[in-house]
Design an enzyme around this catalytic site. Sequence first.
Site, PDB file in Angstrom:
ATOM      1  N   GLU A  50      -2.180   4.885   1.057  1.00 51.72           N
ATOM      2  CA  GLU A  50      -3.267   4.627   0.283  1.00 51.72           C
ATOM      3  C   GLU A  50      -4.248   3.616   1.024  1.00 51.72           C
ATOM      4  O   GLU A  50      -5.646   3.610   0.391  1.00 51.72           O
ATOM      5  CB  GLU A  50      -2.712   3.961  -0.897  1.00 51.72           C
ATOM      6  CG  GLU A  50      -2.143   5.178  -1.866  1.00 51.72           C
ATOM      7  CD  GLU A  50      -0.600   5.194  -1.421  1.00 51.72           C
ATOM      8  OE1 GLU A  50      -0.091   4.620  -0.609  1.00 51.72           O
ATOM      9  OE2 GLU A  50       0.199   5.836  -2.447  1.00 51.72           O
ATOM     10  N   PHE A 112      10.810   0.158 -13.519  1.00 52.49           N
ATOM     11  CA  PHE A 112      10.852   0.611 -12.184  1.00 52.49           C
ATOM     12  C   PHE A 112       9.226   0.508 -11.855  1.00 52.49           C
ATOM     13  O   PHE A 112       8.304   1.100 -12.342  1.00 52.49           O
ATOM     14  CB  PHE A 112      11.285   2.027 -12.272  1.00 52.49           C
ATOM     15  CG  PHE A 112      11.178   2.704 -10.775  1.00 52.49           C
ATOM     16  CD1 PHE A 112      12.023   2.104  -9.903  1.00 52.49           C
ATOM     17  CD2 PHE A 112      10.337   3.848 -10.863  1.00 52.49           C
ATOM     18  CE1 PHE A 112      11.741   2.897  -8.678  1.00 52.49           C
ATOM     19  CE2 PHE A 112      10.503   4.528  -9.760  1.00 52.49           C
ATOM     20  CZ  PHE A 112      11.012   3.994  -8.458  1.00 52.49           C
ATOM     21  N   GLN A 113       9.338   0.164 -10.638  1.00 51.37           N
ATOM     22  CA  GLN A 113       7.793   0.147  -9.809  1.00 51.37           C
ATOM     23  C   GLN A 113       6.564  -0.840 -10.626  1.00 51.37           C
ATOM     24  O   GLN A 113       5.280  -0.824 -10.634  1.00 51.37           O
ATOM     25  CB  GLN A 113       7.328   1.322  -9.748  1.00 51.37           C
ATOM     26  CG  GLN A 113       8.103   2.118  -8.623  1.00 51.37           C
ATOM     27  CD  GLN A 113       7.282   3.436  -8.233  1.00 51.37           C
ATOM     28  OE1 GLN A 113       6.660   4.225  -8.893  1.00 51.37           O
ATOM     29  NE2 GLN A 113       7.580   3.717  -6.914  1.00 51.37           N
ATOM     30  N   VAL A 381     -11.829  -3.549  14.348  1.00 51.89           N
ATOM     31  CA  VAL A 381     -11.598  -5.186  14.586  1.00 51.89           C
ATOM     32  C   VAL A 381     -10.999  -5.515  15.844  1.00 51.89           C
ATOM     33  O   VAL A 381      -9.714  -4.966  16.016  1.00 51.89           O
ATOM     34  CB  VAL A 381     -11.267  -5.842  13.300  1.00 51.89           C
ATOM     35  CG1 VAL A 381     -11.009  -7.257  13.682  1.00 51.89           C
ATOM     36  CG2 VAL A 381     -12.283  -5.672  11.904  1.00 51.89           C
ATOM     37  N   PHE A 466      -7.713  -9.106  21.637  1.00 50.88           N
ATOM     38  CA  PHE A 466      -8.770 -10.257  20.922  1.00 50.88           C
ATOM     39  C   PHE A 466      -7.973 -11.184  20.627  1.00 50.88           C
ATOM     40  O   PHE A 466      -8.410 -12.515  20.780  1.00 50.88           O
ATOM     41  CB  PHE A 466      -9.373  -9.288  19.814  1.00 50.88           C
ATOM     42  CG  PHE A 466     -10.547 -10.355  19.316  1.00 50.88           C
ATOM     43  CD1 PHE A 466     -11.813 -10.097  19.872  1.00 50.88           C
ATOM     44  CD2 PHE A 466     -10.350 -11.128  18.515  1.00 50.88           C
ATOM     45  CE1 PHE A 466     -12.695 -10.840  19.608  1.00 50.88           C
ATOM     46  CE2 PHE A 466     -11.489 -12.013  17.805  1.00 50.88           C
ATOM     47  CZ  PHE A 466     -12.696 -11.823  18.414  1.00 50.88           C
TER      48      PHE A 466
END
Length: 577
Positions: A50, A112-113, A381, A466
């Site tokens: 996600e 739950f969750q 980045v 970096f």
Amino acid sequence: MAASVADVMVATLKASGVRRVYGIPGDSVNGFTDALRRDGGITWEHVRHEEAAAFAAAAEAALTGELAVCAGSCGPGNLHLINGLFDANRSRVPVLAIAAQIPREEIGGTYFQETHPDQLFRECSVYCELVSVPEQLPRLLQIAMRTAVQRGGVAVVVVPGEVFLADAPSAGVTPVRTAYSMVRPDDGSLAAAADVLNAADRVAILAGAGCAGAHDQLIALAAALKAPVVHAFRGKEFVEYDNPYDVGMTGLIGFGSGYRAMEHCDALVMLGTDFPYRQFLPDDVPVIQVDVRGEQIGRRIPVQVPLVGTVGATVDALLPMIIAKTDSAYLDQLTAHYRRARARLDKLARDRRTDSPLHPQYVAAAIDRLAAPDAIFTADVGTPVIWAARYLRMNGTRRLVGSFNHGSMANALPHAIGAQASHPGRQVIALSGDGGIAMLLGELITLRQQHLPVKVVVFSNGALSFVELEMKAAGIVTYGTDLDNPDFAGIARAAGLFGVRVDKAGDLDGALREAFGHDGPALVEVAIARQELSLPPKLSYGQIKGFTLYATRTILSGEGSELIELARTNLRELDVE
């Protein structure tokens, strides 16, 4: 059959120009994804994480200026969105996040969750609300969409799973599209700015992403003031092309000419930028700052004349008050400085066909040379953004997307997903670090599954390089930065992509041409020098001291071979002056 809440949501999104939603399905969001399936007018862009969904939506919104959408199921599903949403919100691009929630009757019972996304997402959004009952939709959805497009940021609508399936209180659909405006300051403020500029002899302009759509006005102002134009990174694609006044970037990855332009100016104009690095801004000179968000003005440096307005409209109103300058000595000095700096960087990228590993400058210059005139670039980045800043040339049609404000690792590949999905006819090239590509490696599978012909170039040096530069500057012995990498090109081939590894400079052009011409997603892994230095335009005493400490401590810790490799990699810089 009565329309469900999800049906009305889908119809509203489609009427508002939304054509795709990025996400991963899950039980609590199934009502929404089923409505997408039944409607058939909006594509479900199935990613593998996600976080990638939110980054992809951010890139689409950045490139189109229109609302982009991502979705996540309850708990961990939508929680994974948060990093990409921070990136979108800090970049001020319009993204709607649909965050499914556990059943309403279970909220507050450690179900739950269970999480509380209406609280979790507040820091990374301009609007965040929980839909408690079906009657709140579609009005809350419209408010969220309007807030996202007009304020430029993330709007989050939290919807319990069963609400998606409920009968909609109204099947009415109201499209929400961006309403554009031109804002200019009052005449008194403009006159005060003109007085400062007319009295100054050496004006510098610092231009940022707020100059989008105002290139002609920027050039006209620079011409009238005989002012060198320094650009912030997010302003690169809008500022540097067709600009005889450009003197490059400043900041940690900028040019000496950009730094000197602001160091020696006697007045500074900041156009549409919230440049964060105060140490690179001038001291004790009058500053004029133009920003359509008045609250942004003066955050980094004291501002004598604040001008609240869009850059184009403000400069159009200001120009008639400017007395055109005739002395171009300051401008000529800085543009000459820039040409020398540019020539030095170009020499570092010169063709050395026997180099192995390759110098990253050469790789970035080759990508720039072989890419399409309207290519869309994304950059991770880390060191890839340095090479993108210094070697990718913008021309008014090319675009550049990155996590330039939020500074997140692993952004290049998911940004490229959103760029390619929303621009199927354009060439999209991701400049990825080996650390970045590994972090969201599963999104290579997304390229295959969604048939997205993204071209990924991996700058592979076996290190978080970096971070190593930061350690050296701070006098710290490099530690914990090694990357024991797999064969990324082999992984790409196993995933069904074109994949090739380049270990010698003479093979680079052929590999890039083959990958860029491939009808589908492709990955080119390039072995680059680990110890390549990229110095900022101004070295502070602390950085010089830190590097000396690093060298001493490295020898004492028995890692002197690292210093030998560092010297060997960078000795070529001695002959480019």
